[in-house]
Write a protein that holds these residues in place. Structure first.
Motif, mmCIF file in Angstrom:
data_model
loop_
_atom_site.group_PDB
_atom_site.id
_atom_site.type_symbol
_atom_site.label_atom_id
_atom_site.label_comp_id
_atom_site.label_asym_id
_atom_site.label_seq_id
_atom_site.Cartn_x
_atom_site.Cartn_y
_atom_site.Cartn_z
ATOM 1 N N SER A 39 0.865 -1.173 0.000
ATOM 2 C CA SER A 39 0.000 0.000 0.000
ATOM 3 C C SER A 39 0.900 1.221 0.000
ATOM 4 C CB SER A 39 -0.895 0.024 1.237
ATOM 5 O OG SER A 39 -1.751 -1.088 1.259
ATOM 6 N N GLY A 40 0.543 2.199 -0.819
ATOM 7 C CA GLY A 40 1.341 3.419 -0.870
ATOM 8 C C GLY A 40 1.166 4.148 -2.181
ATOM 9 N N GLU A 41 2.064 5.065 -2.435
ATOM 10 C CA GLU A 41 2.006 5.881 -3.640
ATOM 11 C C GLU A 41 2.416 5.053 -4.860
ATOM 12 O OE1 GLU A 41 3.612 10.201 -5.202
ATOM 13 O OE2 GLU A 41 4.511 9.298 -3.435
ATOM 14 N N LYS A 42 1.632 5.161 -5.918
ATOM 15 C CA LYS A 42 1.895 4.382 -7.136
ATOM 16 C C LYS A 42 3.279 4.666 -7.707
ATOM 17 C CE LYS A 42 -2.830 3.947 -8.795
ATOM 18 N NZ LYS A 42 -3.763 4.278 -9.876
ATOM 19 N N ALA A 43 3.665 5.924 -7.731
ATOM 20 C CA ALA A 43 4.958 6.290 -8.315
ATOM 21 C C ALA A 43 6.114 5.656 -7.548
ATOM 22 C CB ALA A 43 5.106 7.806 -8.341
ATOM 23 N N LEU A 44 5.999 5.592 -6.244
ATOM 24 C CA LEU A 44 7.054 4.990 -5.433
ATOM 25 C C LEU A 44 7.121 3.480 -5.654
ATOM 26 C CD1 LEU A 44 9.251 5.348 -3.311
ATOM 27 C CD2 LEU A 44 7.482 5.125 -1.556
#
Length: 86
Positions: A39-44
């Motif tokens: 789970s988290g930012e797509k770019a990261l």
């Protein structure tokens, strides 16, 4: 109003000293055949696991893709050959 402006100015000065950080949540579920979810930012996520970029962009109706910039419980080991030790 001047006090409020001074307070705002101090807050802005304090924020300059803090650098933003990136965070991913890794969830390992051994009961389900060692499922690994992120789970988290797509770019990261795409930066760390570039092979997932196309999947995240093209899966508009997936349950984990409910936000344009973040994913929730993206099934990583469905797209990468990983186990919890790696």
């Amino acid at each position: 109003m001047i006090k409020e402006l001074e307070r705002w100015k101090q807050e802005k000065e304090q924020q300059k000293h803090f650098q933003p950080c990136d965070c991913l949540v890794v969830r390992v579920t051994p009961d389900l055949g060692e499922r690994i979810a992120l789970s988290g930012e797509k770019a990261l996520i795409e930066e760390i696991f570039p092979e997932t970029g196309d999947v995240m962009c093209n899966s508009v109706n997936a349950g984990w893709n409910q936000d344009p910039t973040h994913v929730i419980r993206f099934p990583l080991n469905g797209y990468c050959r990983l186990n919890s030790v790696q």
